[in-house]
Design an enzyme around this catalytic site. Structure first.
Site, PDB file in Angstrom:
ATOM      1  N   ASN A 114       0.785  -1.252  -0.045  1.00 63.04           N
ATOM      2  CA  ASN A 114       0.128  -0.042  -0.098  1.00 63.04           C
ATOM      3  C   ASN A 114       0.732   1.163  -0.040  1.00 63.04           C
ATOM      4  OD1 ASN A 114       1.123  -0.094   2.610  1.00 63.04           O
ATOM      5  ND2 ASN A 114      -1.081   0.104   3.567  1.00 63.04           N
ATOM      6  N   HIS A 125       3.412   1.952   2.003  1.00 65.56           N
ATOM      7  CA  HIS A 125       3.943   2.204   3.310  1.00 65.56           C
ATOM      8  C   HIS A 125       5.541   2.141   3.546  1.00 65.56           C
ATOM      9  CE1 HIS A 125       3.253  -2.044   5.475  1.00 65.56           C
ATOM     10  NE2 HIS A 125       4.342  -1.917   5.108  1.00 65.56           N
ATOM     11  N   GLU A 175       1.584   4.386   7.299  1.00 67.94           N
ATOM     12  CA  GLU A 175       0.544   3.888   6.393  1.00 67.94           C
ATOM     13  C   GLU A 175      -0.084   5.062   5.760  1.00 67.94           C
ATOM     14  OE1 GLU A 175       0.267   0.851   6.186  1.00 67.94           O
ATOM     15  OE2 GLU A 175      -0.378  -0.315   7.794  1.00 67.94           O
TER      16      GLU A 175
HETATM   17  C1  GLP Z   1       6.495  -4.281   6.985  1.00 68.88           C
HETATM   18  C2  GLP Z   1       7.524  -3.516   7.595  1.00 68.88           C
HETATM   19  C3  GLP Z   1       8.252  -2.608   6.236  1.00 68.88           C
HETATM   20  C4  GLP Z   1       8.456  -3.337   5.108  1.00 68.88           C
HETATM   21  C5  GLP Z   1       7.159  -3.844   4.605  1.00 68.88           C
HETATM   22  C6  GLP Z   1       7.415  -4.720   3.444  1.00 68.88           C
HETATM   23  O1  GLP Z   1       5.161  -4.099   7.264  1.00 68.88           O
HETATM   24  N1  GLP Z   1       7.169  -2.366   8.448  1.00 68.88           N
HETATM   25  O2  GLP Z   1       9.459  -1.818   6.951  1.00 68.88           O
HETATM   26  O3  GLP Z   1       9.430  -2.617   4.166  1.00 68.88           O
HETATM   27  O4  GLP Z   1       6.442  -4.429   5.486  1.00 68.88           O
HETATM   28  O5  GLP Z   1       7.723  -6.161   3.667  1.00 68.88           O
HETATM   29  P1  GLP Z   1       8.141  -7.029   2.729  1.00 68.88           P
HETATM   30  O6  GLP Z   1       9.593  -6.928   2.412  1.00 68.88           O
HETATM   31  O7  GLP Z   1       7.924  -8.463   3.487  1.00 68.88           O
HETATM   32  O8  GLP Z   1       7.218  -7.037   1.605  1.00 68.88           O
END
Ligand code: GLP
Length: 243
Positions: A134, A136, A141
């Site tokens: 999304n 973030h 968020e």
């Molecule tokens: C999590 C973390 C983020 C991270 C994101 C993506 O919720 N808080 O810092 O960048 O999700 O995660 P992934 O790398 O598993 O797609």
């Protein structure tokens, strides 16, 4: 924003690892901003391998993590504190006293104030970021405004859904988390965003080609003077500009 295009996750991890290893070699007392999620796992493994083989030292490095789940103790296997020790800190020579992850327990305001104070005194040289589907970054968020400082957020259903794979059930996923604010992230001297896989293609297109808006938190990176996006072809597949 400079975009480094790579074939796949492995190459993205190697590219990002190279950037961080060079940073530490050039400035042994670097202040690193670190991230969690599945994206940096291989990169962290490469840092551990490099430390073992080439002895790149982190003894004078300080680290500050982006975020932590609210309510999880540092010893909880799903806490980001635990994640960081398992994936990186246990395999390099960083000192415990130089490692910082927001504290998931205790008083919210005190935790945020303490983290903000440390970050104000220790400006980050290089910040690693992943991205949520999304948009973030950290746990900032989509919202109506960009939050400047460390704060406690309500996680969106999208993020709870995305992160439930790490927990036994959806009910166990914390509903709140601490995160560095967008202002702090933007004050890092350099930012490296690593993006891999077609699941991230839609959001990466919005970040690279869309307007700057708190509805897509990572879009603010366009206003930073030194951002490197390391992205694989799948993640770049929906961009109109051909990569
Ligand atoms: C999590 C973390 C983020 C991270 C994101 C993506 O919720 N808080 O810092 O960048 O999700 O995660 P992934 O790398 O598993 O797609």
């Amino acid at each position: 924003m400079k975009v480094i295009i790579v074939e796949n996750y492995e190459e993205a991890s190697q590219e990002a690892a190279k950037i961080f290893i060079n940073q530490v070699k050039e400035k042994p007392n670097s202040i690193l901003g670190l991230a969690t999620g599945s994206t940096p796992v291989r990169m962290y493994e490469l840092l551990r391998e490099d430390h073992e083989k080439n002895h790149t030292s982190y003894k004078d490095v300080k680290s500050y993590n982006l975020d932590e789940y609210f309510g999880l103790d540092a010893s909880h296997p799903q806490s980001y504190h635990y994640f960081m020790y398992k994936n990186l800190f246990n395999g390099i020579d960083i000192k415990d006293e130089n490692v910082h992850v927001p504290c998931g327990q205790g008083n919210i305001q005190e935790n945020c104030d303490e983290y903000n104070k440390m970050l104000a005194e220790n400006p980050i040289d290089i910040q690693l970021l992943g991205i949520g589907s999304n948009g973030h970054i950290g746990f900032n968020e989509p919202a109506d405004v960009f939050e400047e400082y460390t704060h406690c957020v309500e996680l969106t259903q999208n993020t709870i859904d995305a992160n439930k794979r790490f927990f036994e059930s959806e009910e166990e996923v914390p509903r709140k988390a601490y995160t560095m604010g967008i202002g702090t992230i933007m004050r890092a001297k350099r930012i490296v965003l690593v993006v891999s896989g077609e699941d991230k293609a839609d959001i990466l297109r919005k970040v690279i080609e869309g307007p700057v808006t708190p509805k897509v938190p990572a879009s603010i990176l366009k206003f930073h003077p030194y951002v490197t996006i390391v992205a694989d072809k799948a993640a770049l597949s929906l961009c109109n500009k051909q990569y």
